[in-house]
Write an enzyme that holds these catalytic residues in place. Structure first.
Site, PDB file in Angstrom:
ATOM      1  N   GLU A  16      -3.974   5.363   4.499  1.00  0.00           N
ATOM      2  CA  GLU A  16      -4.601   6.700   4.410  1.00  0.00           C
ATOM      3  C   GLU A  16      -5.296   7.130   5.695  1.00  0.00           C
ATOM      4  OE1 GLU A  16      -7.011   6.443   0.868  1.00  0.00           O
ATOM      5  OE2 GLU A  16      -5.295   5.941  -0.387  1.00  0.00           O
ATOM      6  N   ASN A  45       0.771   3.299   4.813  1.00  0.00           N
ATOM      7  CA  ASN A  45       0.736   3.732   3.407  1.00  0.00           C
ATOM      8  C   ASN A  45      -0.153   4.967   3.252  1.00  0.00           C
ATOM      9  OD1 ASN A  45       1.376   3.022   0.615  1.00  0.00           O
ATOM     10  ND2 ASN A  45      -0.799   2.524   0.363  1.00  0.00           N
ATOM     11  N   HIS A  72       0.990   9.018  -6.500  1.00  0.00           N
ATOM     12  CA  HIS A  72       0.125   9.301  -7.654  1.00  0.00           C
ATOM     13  C   HIS A  72       0.487  10.715  -8.112  1.00  0.00           C
ATOM     14  CE1 HIS A  72      -2.211   5.681  -7.243  1.00  0.00           C
ATOM     15  NE2 HIS A  72      -2.352   5.917  -5.957  1.00  0.00           N
ATOM     16  N   GLU A  97       2.422   3.094  -5.146  1.00  0.00           N
ATOM     17  CA  GLU A  97       1.308   3.183  -6.097  1.00  0.00           C
ATOM     18  C   GLU A  97       1.628   4.153  -7.232  1.00  0.00           C
ATOM     19  OE1 GLU A  97      -2.493   3.812  -4.188  1.00  0.00           O
ATOM     20  OE2 GLU A  97      -1.963   2.540  -2.489  1.00  0.00           O
ATOM     21  N   ASP A 143       2.036   6.268 -10.379  1.00  0.00           N
ATOM     22  CA  ASP A 143       1.540   6.492 -11.745  1.00  0.00           C
ATOM     23  C   ASP A 143       1.566   7.992 -12.006  1.00  0.00           C
ATOM     24  OD1 ASP A 143      -0.743   7.303 -10.343  1.00  0.00           O
ATOM     25  OD2 ASP A 143      -1.984   5.627 -11.018  1.00  0.00           O
TER      26      ASP A 143
HETATM   27  O1  9MR Z   1      -7.323   1.539  -8.201  1.00  0.00           O
HETATM   28  C1  9MR Z   1      -8.285   1.212  -7.226  1.00  0.00           C
HETATM   29  C2  9MR Z   1      -9.692   1.299  -7.816  1.00  0.00           C
HETATM   30  O2  9MR Z   1      -9.820   0.352  -8.851  1.00  0.00           O
HETATM   31  C3  9MR Z   1     -10.712   1.047  -6.710  1.00  0.00           C
HETATM   32  O3  9MR Z   1     -12.007   1.249  -7.232  1.00  0.00           O
HETATM   33  C4  9MR Z   1     -10.491   2.013  -5.559  1.00  0.00           C
HETATM   34  C5  9MR Z   1     -11.407   1.710  -4.381  1.00  0.00           C
HETATM   35  O4  9MR Z   1     -11.116   0.456  -3.812  1.00  0.00           O
HETATM   36  O5  9MR Z   1      -9.156   1.926  -5.094  1.00  0.00           O
HETATM   37  C6  9MR Z   1      -8.177   2.197  -6.071  1.00  0.00           C
HETATM   38  O6  9MR Z   1      -6.904   2.040  -5.486  1.00  0.00           O
HETATM   39  C7  9MR Z   1      -6.547   3.015  -4.511  1.00  0.00           C
HETATM   40  C8  9MR Z   1      -5.719   2.324  -3.445  1.00  0.00           C
HETATM   41  O7  9MR Z   1      -6.409   1.211  -2.937  1.00  0.00           O
HETATM   42  C9  9MR Z   1      -5.375   3.289  -2.322  1.00  0.00           C
HETATM   43  N1  9MR Z   1      -4.732   4.482  -2.843  1.00  0.00           N
HETATM   44  C10 9MR Z   1      -5.399   5.155  -3.972  1.00  0.00           C
HETATM   45  C11 9MR Z   1      -5.632   4.109  -5.077  1.00  0.00           C
HETATM   46  C12 9MR Z   1      -6.119   4.759  -6.343  1.00  0.00           C
HETATM   47  O8  9MR Z   1      -7.346   5.305  -6.145  1.00  0.00           O
END
Ligand code: 9MR
Length: 404
Positions: free
Chosen positions: A197, A242, A282, A313, A315
């Site tokens: 990101e 990513n 997402h 990722e 969903d």
């Molecule tokens: O699903 C993850 C959530 O449980 C965590 O609190 C959050 C912060 O670390 O990250 C979420 O995962 C993210 C991923 O690492 C990067 N892309 C977006 C994902 C969904 O928010």
């Protein structure tokens, strides 16, 4: 930035993105304007969503018991999911479903610098690999590949980061982190999200780069440096950039796609060891702004650079769908089906990873809840581990995909 603040920022950035996207979700141009006069906005939205629902659709029909990992494998694809260590280690039935369906495993938390209580970097000098090691052990026990997420991100940083890392020592920290973590799992990781990101158009940087501590301390080349360090530490791992917000036909995603292409081209032209783009995916259930042609063209441009593509990722948030469970499940399944059909046509797409496997455990209930308080149903299995229409849709998408 404290752990809490970075979580907050994460939430703000993410929901801002989702909200803008949602504004487009049901847009049907002029029709909408006319329709509202007669029906009222909410009723019109409801009807537009319901028009997507097809109880007889082929994609929701159960295609037989063969697991998703096997169906993917039949096409030389890889299927898997991101799972949390606490959930996997405590919930036996869930662990069974994960081992049955997944050919690749991603720790949703354990390899980030810090997600309380799984803090990989408890102090500036130390590492705690408990969660990640256990996940790797689980993956190997069930002959799954293992994927690393993520080495360089502006979020989920430990509390000490803000007052410790600065422009004098940032390079040393980045080097120490990447060398230590990547070397530990050398030869056992299929792919690493090296940088996550790094683009945020609204931050105003001329190349669309996000204002992160790494950019501030090391300048634009922090991205290339991270890839070089990761490659040195594990020359065989597939190294991935990513990002999210690349999927829809809206101005915001278009700008992000362009910035990502520019970044990838720059990295490739400088000979940086980058091997794949990770498209997080997402998605919003029933979104009308998915444009197959635009998405297909984007995938082709990435593939033409010689890069692989991973759906990292996936969903489908049913936050805005009507409450009826069957309708929700069918529209979620349709969203998976429409998206994967286009993605899997592109031979450079090697891997499909969902962000969770069962509705019992999804980040979306916390970050993107429904206004009626009902729990979300964005994943492949229901809360009892039963396969949903979404599972059928993904299975059928793999069955229909061209072989790699
Ligand atoms: O699903 C993850 C959530 O449980 C965590 O609190 C959050 C912060 O670390 O990250 C979420 O995962 C993210 C991923 O690492 C990067 N892309 C977006 C994902 C969904 O928010």
């Amino acid at each position: 930035m404290s752990q809490k603040m970075s979580q907050k920022m994460f939430q703000n950035n993410f929901s801002r993105n989702m909200l803008t996207r949602r504004k487009f979700l049901y847009s049907l141009g002029a029709l909408t304007a006319m329709g509202t006069v007669f029906l009222g906005k909410d009723e019109l939205k409801r009807q537009q969503v319901l028009a997507l629902d097809d109880p007889n659709a082929e994609y929701i029909k159960y295609p037989g018991d063969t697991s998703l990992k096997q169906r993917a494998r039949n096409k030389n694809l890889i299927f898997g999911a991101a799972i949390r260590y606490d959930q996997l280690s405590k919930d036996k039935e869930y662990a069974q479903s994960v081992s049955k369906e997944c050919g690749i495993l991603v720790p949703e938390w354990g390899l980030k610098w810090s997600v309380y209580p799984y803090i990989l970097r408890p102090t500036p000098e130390t590492f705690d690999f408990t969660a990640a090691d256990w996940m790797l052990y689980f993956a190997r026990m069930y002959h799954m590949k293992f994927r690393g997420h993520t080495l360089v991100w502006h979020l989920s940083l430990p509390d000490w980061f803000e007052n410790t890392v600065n422009s004098q020592n940032a390079r040393t920290f980045l080097e120490q982190h990447i060398k230590t973590v990547v070397r530990r799992y050398k030869g056992r990781v299929h792919s690493w999200d090296v940088v996550n990101e790094a683009i945020e158009i609204t931050d105003g940087h001329p190349d669309g780069l996000r204002k992160t501590p790494w950019l501030e301390f090391l300048g634009e080349d922090y991205i290339e440096l991270a890839f070089r360090l990761a490659h040195e530490a594990d020359p065989k791992a597939i190294l991935v950039y990513n990002d999210y917000g690349l999927e829809y036909d809206i101005a915001e995603d278009e700008a992000k796609r362009n910035a990502v292409l520019k970044l990838l081209k720059r990295l490739k032209s400088r000979g940086a060891p980058i091997h794949a783009l990770g498209i997080q995916s997402h998605l919003d259930a029933g979104g009308t702004n998915f444009n197959p042609k635009k998405f297909r063209d984007f995938l082709a441009e990435v593939a033409d650079m010689g890069l692989d593509i991973m759906i990292t990722e996936l969903d489908v948030a049913d936050t805005d769908l009507p409450k009826d469970i069957e309708i929700r499940d069918r529209i979620v399944a349709k969203t998976y089906s429409d998206y994967l059909k286009v993605a899997l046509e592109q031979p450079a797409v090697t891997t499909v990873i969902t962000w969770g496997l069962s509705d019992k455990y999804t980040w979306l209930n916390e970050f993107y809840p429904r206004s009626d308080g009902a729990l979300l149903r964005p994943l492949l299995l229901d809360r009892n581990g039963q396969r949903k229409f979404a599972w059928n849709a993904i299975a059928r998408a793999f069955d229909a995909a061209p072989s790699r």
